[in-house]
Structure formats: C-alpha cells, structure tokens
Enzyme design. Structure first.
Site, PDB file in Angstrom:
ATOM      1  N   SER A 147      39.276  52.591  38.508  1.00  0.00           N
ATOM      2  CA  SER A 147      38.287  52.770  39.564  1.00  0.00           C
ATOM      3  C   SER A 147      37.621  51.450  39.920  1.00  0.00           C
ATOM      4  O   SER A 147      37.204  50.687  39.048  1.00  0.00           O
ATOM      5  CB  SER A 147      37.218  53.777  39.131  1.00  0.00           C
ATOM      6  OG  SER A 147      36.241  53.920  40.140  1.00  0.00           O
ATOM      7  N   ASP A 148      37.559  51.184  41.211  1.00  0.00           N
ATOM      8  CA  ASP A 148      36.750  50.076  41.691  1.00  0.00           C
ATOM      9  C   ASP A 148      35.289  50.403  41.398  1.00  0.00           C
ATOM     10  O   ASP A 148      34.909  51.578  41.343  1.00  0.00           O
ATOM     11  CB  ASP A 148      36.978  49.906  43.196  1.00  0.00           C
ATOM     12  CG  ASP A 148      36.062  48.865  43.806  1.00  0.00           C
ATOM     13  OD1 ASP A 148      36.047  47.733  43.305  1.00  0.00           O
ATOM     14  OD2 ASP A 148      35.364  49.198  44.771  1.00  0.00           O
TER      15      ASP A 148
END
Length: 919
Positions: free
Chosen positions: A358-359
C-alpha cells in the site's frame, strides 16, 4: 545461505527499533553532561538523478539568452519530442489474440467437430469469451494517455535572447525555462538559483511532488536541485535548465514501466493449465480409440464421426463461460459496495492475494497536513498556541502548513466558529503582518488586544529560528528532537512579553503530520485477520513512514529503498528482506515496481494500492492493482480495481466477496474436471472392452443440460476462507482423478448389472437410456460435494442452485422414464438410478473430505519427491523455527525496554520534585 543469515538483518532492524525508542526517551532526561542539546533538523533525502557526461555538456546554456532556434531544432531531432511515446496495438490483431490458448483451442476443435451438429451454439461461446477478454484488456493505452495528460501544455523559455512561450513537446535538454507559483514543471530540470527577472537568488522553490514520489509534504528545492516533470510549484520562482525530456524523465520512466508490464494474468495461467491437462488426456484417449476402431472397422468416415462426437462431449466448452459469468456476477456484487472491477479476472486473483502493498500518502493517510499534539511551555494551553498561530498565519496563503493551522484553529477555537466576518478574530486586530520568506524563515504579526488595548507581536516559524529569537530553551530543543525522531514537522510559536515589543517568550511547538485515515488501522487489522500481510511502500522519509506505521498499529520494520538496490546483497537476500520487511520508504516508481516483482518471484500473489502517478507502474505490475478514491487518472487507468469510497475499508469487502467467488469457481472446476475424467475413462474402457457406444444426441444432451445448470453456481452460498485461496492444481487434479475413477466404477456397475443381472442386451436401446440417466445424474450430484472442503452439510447450497441442479436431473429422469428422446425405461429404473446416484454422492463426499484432511505439502513431497519440493519444504520448516526465535528475542527486548521506561519515568518525577522544592 542459511535461514539464520537470511533474516539476521531484519531481526536486527526489529530489535534496534525498540532500542531507538529507549534512546530517544532517555535523551530528554539526560542532564548529567550539562551541555545544551543540539537541535535535530530534518533533512530531505533527494533521489539521485544520473546525468551522463555527454548530456551534462549540453546543460551550460546562458540563462540570459537561452538556446538558438537552430540549436533547439538540432537537439529536438537528437532527443525527440518532450512527450510520452504512444504504443498502439492493432485492435484486429489484439482481438484475434483472444482466440488462442488451451481452452480456446478446445472450443475451436469443438466448433469444427460440431459443424454437422450444432455449430452456432459452440461458436457463440467462443466469441463471448473473446469479447470479454478484448474489452477488459483495452485499458493499456488509456494508462499511457492519462500519464500524458499530467504534463504541462505550454512553457516559458529563453530562445534567441527572448522570453517566449512554446509547446512543452518542443523543449530540449539545455533549454532555460521559468518556474513560477502554480506552474506544472514541463520536464526534468536543474534549478539555477537565478530569479525569473535575471538576478541571483538564494531563495527556494516549494514543490508538490506527492503524485510522483508519494511524499506527503511539499519539498524545498534550492539551487542545483532537480525538479521533476509534472510536479507543481507551490511557492517561489526561479529559472531552471532542462535536463531530461520525454521518456527519459522521472514520469517517463514510469510510463515505460507500464508499457512493458504485459504478463499473462494468474487466472489465464490457471485456466491454461487446466485446459492443457484436459487436452492431453482427451487427445491420448481419443487417439487410442480412433486407432482401435480403425483397425477393427476400417471405415474412416464412420470411425471419425464416432470419435468426433465423443470429443465434443468431453471438451468442457462451458468452462470459461461459467467461470466468466461467476466473475461477472461477483463484479456486480462488488460494484454495489463501491468497488469497481475493470479487469474481470482480478476478481479471482484478489482472493489469492497474500501480500497487499500500500502506498502511504493519500491511501493510508489523508494527504493533508493536520495539527497534532503540540509541545507547550508552562502557563500556556493548546487553545493559546492555536490562537497565536492563527494570528500569525498568512490569510489566504496557498501553503499547506498555513492551511492546516488555520483549519485547526477554526475548527477547535470557540471564538472563531461563529464569526460574522471570517477575516477578523473577535477581540483582536492584526495591525501589521510580515509574511514568510526563505531568509527569516518565519512570519511575524503585530496584534492589538481590543479589550485590554495591549499591543504585542507573534512570531511563527522554523524551530531553530524561534528558539534563537527567545534566547534559547533547552526543553524546547529536546521536544523538537523528540518530534523529529518521530517524523513530525515542528513549528515554533512565540509572543512578546507585556510592555516590551522586542523581547519574546516561547509559547510552544506545533507538530504537524499527514494523519492516517480513520479506517486505515482497522482495515489493516482486518486484512491481517484474513491472512493478508500489509506492507507500506512510500516515497516519504523513513522517520515519517515509521511514525505512520506506529499509529496504524503496524510493525515498524520499515527499510530504506537502498535495501532494494544494494550491490553488496545477493538477489536472494534482497528478496528475503523484501518479504520480511513491513515496508519501504524513500522509494521511487522503479522501487515500487521492484518490490512487487520480487514478491511475485517468491510465488506470492501481490495486491497494490495507490493513488498517484508514481504508483501507476506498480499498480500495473501487481496481480491486482487497486486505485483508491480520489486517485489520479494515471493510477485509475493502470489499476484493475477502483475504489469509489474513501479509505481502504472497502478492500476488505473486496477480499471477502472475491474469496466467495473463488470458492464457486474452484467448486465448478473440480466438478468439471472430475466429470471429464470420468466421461473419458468410462467410454475409453467400455469401447475397447465391450465395443459399446451411446447415441450422439444423448452425449450432447448431457453436456448442455449439466453446464446450463451449473451457470447458477454464481449465486450459490460460499464459505469464505480465513487465508488466501490457492488453486493447488496438483491437489485439484489428483482429487478429480480419484473421484473420476470412483464414478467410472459406478458406471461399470450400472452397465454390467443392467446387462448381466437384468438381461438387457448391449444392442437394446434401453441400455443407452439407463446409462444416459446414470452419467447425467451421478457425476452431476458431485457438485454439491465440491462446493466445500468439509462435509457438504457444513455449508448448504442456496435454494436457487439446488433447484437448478435438481431440476435438470428431474428433467433427465422424466425424459428417460417416458422415452422422449430415447426408449422409455419406466419409473422403477428412473427412480432407482436417481436414488443410487444420490446415495453414491455421500460416499464420494466422504472420500473428498478424507483427501482434503490428509493432504499437505509434506505429503506431496513424500509422494512425488523432487529437488525443488524438498528445498521448499526444508526452507518452510527453517523459516517457522527462526520466526519463533525472532519473536522470543523481540519479546525479551521489549521487556527490558519497558523496565527502562519505568525507571526513566521515576527519575523524571524525582527531578521534577527537586526542582519544585528548590523553587
């Protein structure tokens, strides 16, 4: 390399993280030396940009005149236009490519074979599957188009001694361009430290490059720093020399990564493997039958027609259609939960995702600076520091820090909530204001208290500036250092003492952070509960990433991106660290892409969430790319799934729904492979042993009726697994063979009992009816068993599915009893065959449960030993043992740290008490 050595670096990171916390906690109370504590200043780590010497030689353009038109044209021919190259695929060739693959070949063979029977139905199935594949994959060009749209359209540039406006596509390395507030940077460029008016400047540019690098805060760029194409100028103005254009820019490299990511999806690989297996056994058995009958009958056309009918009946023409319909129904269910599926096969692949990368910025966090808990000097409250910060904030400034302060004050201070004039502060009047500038690094406001008539000044700015302004403050320095260690941006606030406009006293330190979304921590916890590990991958600074990880309840083994390209580590070591780490910081798009690639090489199915241009390559590379709410067009185009609701909570809905869909698909695949194996083995043996065949119309009727009924499996009840699902093709095919052989035994029992016990001769057409009803019902009831790994009653089928399956068999029973398409066999035979099929279903269900119960990778290694399996089993055992050791070691360290913190708290309380007595 031993497992212990592989994990040594990661283990040290976990333990050192705990030690760092103890060190930072004890620093604030260590006063034995008597020396003032030095202020820790946060340093932004720039991504290194490699500029070849031959290109460097072209960058020393005179900033007062720029390039000549002739030179610019020459360089344009050399380097190409400053735009992203379009790679278009011929749509006709692309469409025809969907007629390839194992299942497609099977259906095409069926079309040829069925030309004399029912060509149109099978051909329609082939085109349906081709159209689904063509339209769902048509997004590749749109990803590149979206990246192109992020580029500026016009740019101001020095050419021939004049300042002119040109299309950005015509920029070349060496061009001198101007960058001002609000401009989109048109190409990668190096700042020259010269103002747009031509004079030297020591100022900086505030650049928002969050969409490219994932950094939550605007970045200050000074002379000789590189600014990236498509980033936005938030503050300042300066000339810059273009260094890279088009596909060589930072964003261009991201586009190149997207264009080369064209790997076959996981679902296509699985269906291809199933298709190849069915092709193999069909070709082998049908070829043997063809040779046998040619030797016996020597009539080529007659034998060919018999073999073709058998081939048509054996080919699972409905397999891709049933799976596609199942995924389509699932996509509709997800759409109702605001999860839009762009690529249909992503529904199946999401069920198998075991790692979710996940960013951080805009995905796990809000991508907006927020007022955090401040450090306050004695005598001041949180309301005081908010008020004074607001009084010294520049009204209407397009600055995220000023905006965060104003928003916090307006939402938390009562006097600012219901104002008639939004520009005034009730009871106060700002009589003079000095805005922020890079030299002083602070704002200053002169304020009059309308009630007491007192006039005072408020200053707000960089911590070191404000601490120097108040004459030093040891505790404030330690407070700022404590905030810096946690990655929090600090701002000092001070005001003048009453009656003296030159002497300042410190109010406190504001702390600012891009906060986690309200649902992020709970989403991560739920993902972990479903066996999905979440890794944070961000372009932000390491200390900021660790602080966010702490607030999200994640483990804090966040590594620097340099670990991914460390020349001193082998590929295996880098992969192991990537697998064990909880995230990476200071990454660029190539790093995100590499993380996904390394995890996939370990055999893991990887999901990737993101919202920016910098996430697009990794979104495309991942097995399932998920673009979050509010994402850029580039991220949305590259992703397989788009979330319409803010935050990540809908991802959990996607995981649960996709796992339910996966169970239905695996259930059908197991049933269909079992049916095909049973069908081929029985007819192979019965033709060779008894030279007995079934009428072609009955074979086709079995295939059409049974596949039509199983279409409704898309709405069947499904048991959601607690861990990521896997196809386990070896287990699937082995179980199919076991069930298929048991079904073959039942078929032979029906045949010989009817023939020898009841005296029905082989040339009696009633025998064909008896065998038709048995072959239609007995394998078909198996689908009630394949739905779950346990006993069938643990998760009963939905009413619609039950009625559909039973309805087809009741229909088959009636046409057999009354002889609609074949000689009648009467009620006794019809009811007894259906009853025996149902009873045999219980036996097969028990066998299935036993296979699932005792099947394991260890058993597979014993039965079919290979070097790869043995090594994998050994590594798994070593991994489990060492994980336990790490857990025990970290637990011991945490106990020691807890004791240290308690002792430090007592020490601090004792010192505070002494100071109180002394004063």
């Amino acid at each position: 390399m031993s497992s212990e050595k592989k994990y040594q670096g990661i283990e040290q990171e976990e333990i050192l993280e705990e030690v760092r916390e103890t060190t930072s906690s004890s620093e604030a109370f260590n006063e034995k030396t008597g020396k003032p504590t030095e202020l820790i200043e946060q340093v932004h780590v720039q991504a290194a940009e490699d500029i070849p010497p031959e290109l460097e030689a072209l960058l020393h353009t005179d900033p007062q005149t720029g390039l000549s038109t002739e030179e610019a044209q020459k360089r344009l021919e050399q380097f190409g236009r400053n735009e992203l190259a379009e790679v278009k695929t011929n749509p006709i060739i692309k469409f025809l490519s969907y007629f390839t693959g194992a299942i497609a070949y099977l259906i095409e063979i069926a079309c040829i074979c069925a030309a004399v029977l029912d060509f149109s139905i099978i051909l329609a199935l082939l085109f349906v599957n081709a159209f689904i594949g063509f339209f769902e994959e048509a997004r590749a060009e749109s990803a590149l188009d979206a990246l192109k749209q992020t580029l500026a359209l016009k740019s101001h540039v020095w050419r021939d001694g004049s300042f002119v406006e040109v299309d950005v596509a015509e920029l070349v390395p060496g061009d001198i361009i101007s960058l001002r507030l609000g401009d989109i940077v048109p190409a990668d460029a190096r700042l020259l430290g010269i103002s747009v008016t031509g004079g030297e400047t020591e100022g900086t540019l505030s650049i928002d490059q969050s969409a490219l690098t994932g950094e939550s805060l605007p970045v200050e760029k000074k002379k000789n720093d590189i600014v990236y194409s498509s980033s936005i100028v938030k503050q300042g103005q300066m000339l810059a020399v273009v260094t890279k254009t088009g596909g060589n820019t930072f964003i261009g490299r991201a586009a190149n990564l997207i264009s080369i990511t064209v790997e076959q999806g996981h679902f296509q690989k699985v269906v291809g493997a199933i298709g190849n297996f069915l092709i193999l056994i069909t070709v082998i058995l049908v070829s043997i039958i063809f040779i046998y009958q040619m030797i016996r009958y020597k009539d080529f056309l007659d034998v060919l027609s018999r073999v073709l009918v058998l081939t048509i009946a054996a080919i699972p023409v409905g397999l891709p259609t049933v799976l596609s319909v199942t995924m389509a129904v699932g996509a509709k269910q997800l759409a109702a939960k605001k999860v839009i599926v762009k690529r249909l096969t992503a529904v199946e692949e999401m069920a198998s995702v075991s790692v979710l990368c996940s960013d951080k910025t805009g995905t796990l966090t809000l991508n907006e600076l927020t007022f955090d808990e401040p450090y306050l000097c004695p005598g001041y409250t949180k309301e005081d520091i908010l008020l004074y910060s607001y009084l010294s904030a520049e009204p209407g400034a397009n600055d995220p820090i000023e905006s965060a302060i104003r928003f916090a004050a307006e939402s938390q201070l009562d006097i600012l909530k219901n104002r008639a004039n939004k520009h005034d502060v009730p009871g106060y009047k700002v009589t003079a204001f000095v805005p922020f500038n890079p030299t002083t690094k602070m704002t200053n406001a002169t304020v009059a208290n309308l009630e007491t008539k007192e006039v005072f000044k408020v200053a707000k700015g960089a911590p070191q500036v404000i601490i120097r302004l108040v004459g030093g403050n040891e505790m404030a320095v330690r407070a700022v250092n404590a905030l810096a260690v946690r990655g929090l941006r600090a701002l000092g606030v001070a005001r003048t003492i009453p009656g003296d406009l030159d002497t300042y006293e410190l109010i406190g330190m504001i702390s600012l952070l891009d906060p986690p979304r309200p649902d992020s921590a709970e989403t991560i916890k739920r993902c972990n509960g479903y066996g999905v590990e979440v890794k944070m991958i961000t372009g932000d600074q390491l200390i900021i990433a660790k602080e966010v990880a702490r607030r999200l309840g994640m483990n804090r083994v966040i590594l620097d991106a340099n670990h991914l390209v460390d020349p001193d580590k082998s590929e295996e070591e880098v992969t192991q660290h990537c697998e064990r780490a909880d995230g990476f910081a200071q990454v660029i798009p190539e790093h995100k892409y590499r993380v996904v690639e390394l995890l996939q090489k370990r055999g893991l199915l990887v999901g990737m969430t993101g919202d920016g241009v910098n996430d697009a390559p990794a979104l495309k590379k991942a097995n399932v790319g998920i673009a979050v709410h509010g994402c850029t067009d580039a991220a949305r185009s590259a992703a397989d799934i788009v979330l319409l609701a803010p935050g990540l909570s809908t991802i959990v809905d996607g995981i649960t729904t996709s796992r339910a869909i996966f169970q239905r698909m695996r259930s059908y695949a197991l049933y269909r492979i079992t049916s095909t194996i049973h069908f081929l083995i029985f007819f192979f043996c019965i033709i060779l042993a008894e030279n007995w065949e079934m009428a072609p119309i009955l074979l086709i009727l079995i295939t059409i009726l049974n596949d039509a009924a199983t279409l409704v499996i898309a709405v069947d009840n499904a048991k959601i697994s607690a861990k990521p699902d896997k196809w386990r093709l070896g287990q699937l095919i082995t179980l199919s063979f076991i069930l298929g052989i048991l079904l073959t035994c039942a078929s032979f029992a029906h045949f010989y009992i009817a023939h020898h016990v009841f005296g029905i001769q082989k040339d009696d057409e009633r025998l064909e009816t008896i065998m038709y009803l048995h072959i239609s019902s007995c394998p078909h009831f198996v689908i009630f068993s394949t739905r779950v790994s346990g006993f069938f009653w643990e998760n009963l089928p939905s009413p619609i599915f039950f009625i559909a399956v039973m309805g087809t068999q009741v229909f088959a029973m009636f046409i057999s009893i009354y002889g609609v398409l074949t000689p009648a066999i009467g009620w006794p035979w019809g009811v007894s065959i259906i009853g025996i099929s149902l009873g045999y279903f219980f036996v097969l269900d028990f066998v299935k449960v036993m296979v699932f119960r005792y099947w394991s990778f260890e058993l597979t290694t014993k039965l079919w030993p290979s070097k790869t399996r043995k090594n994998k089993l050994r590594d798994r055992k070593a991994d489990n043992i060492y994980r336990k050791k790490i857990k025990i070691t970290v637990g011991k360290v945490r106990k020691v740290i807890l004791i240290c913190k308690v002792l430090l708290a007592f020490q601090h309380a004792k010192q505070s008490k002494k100071k109180a007595i002394t004063s």
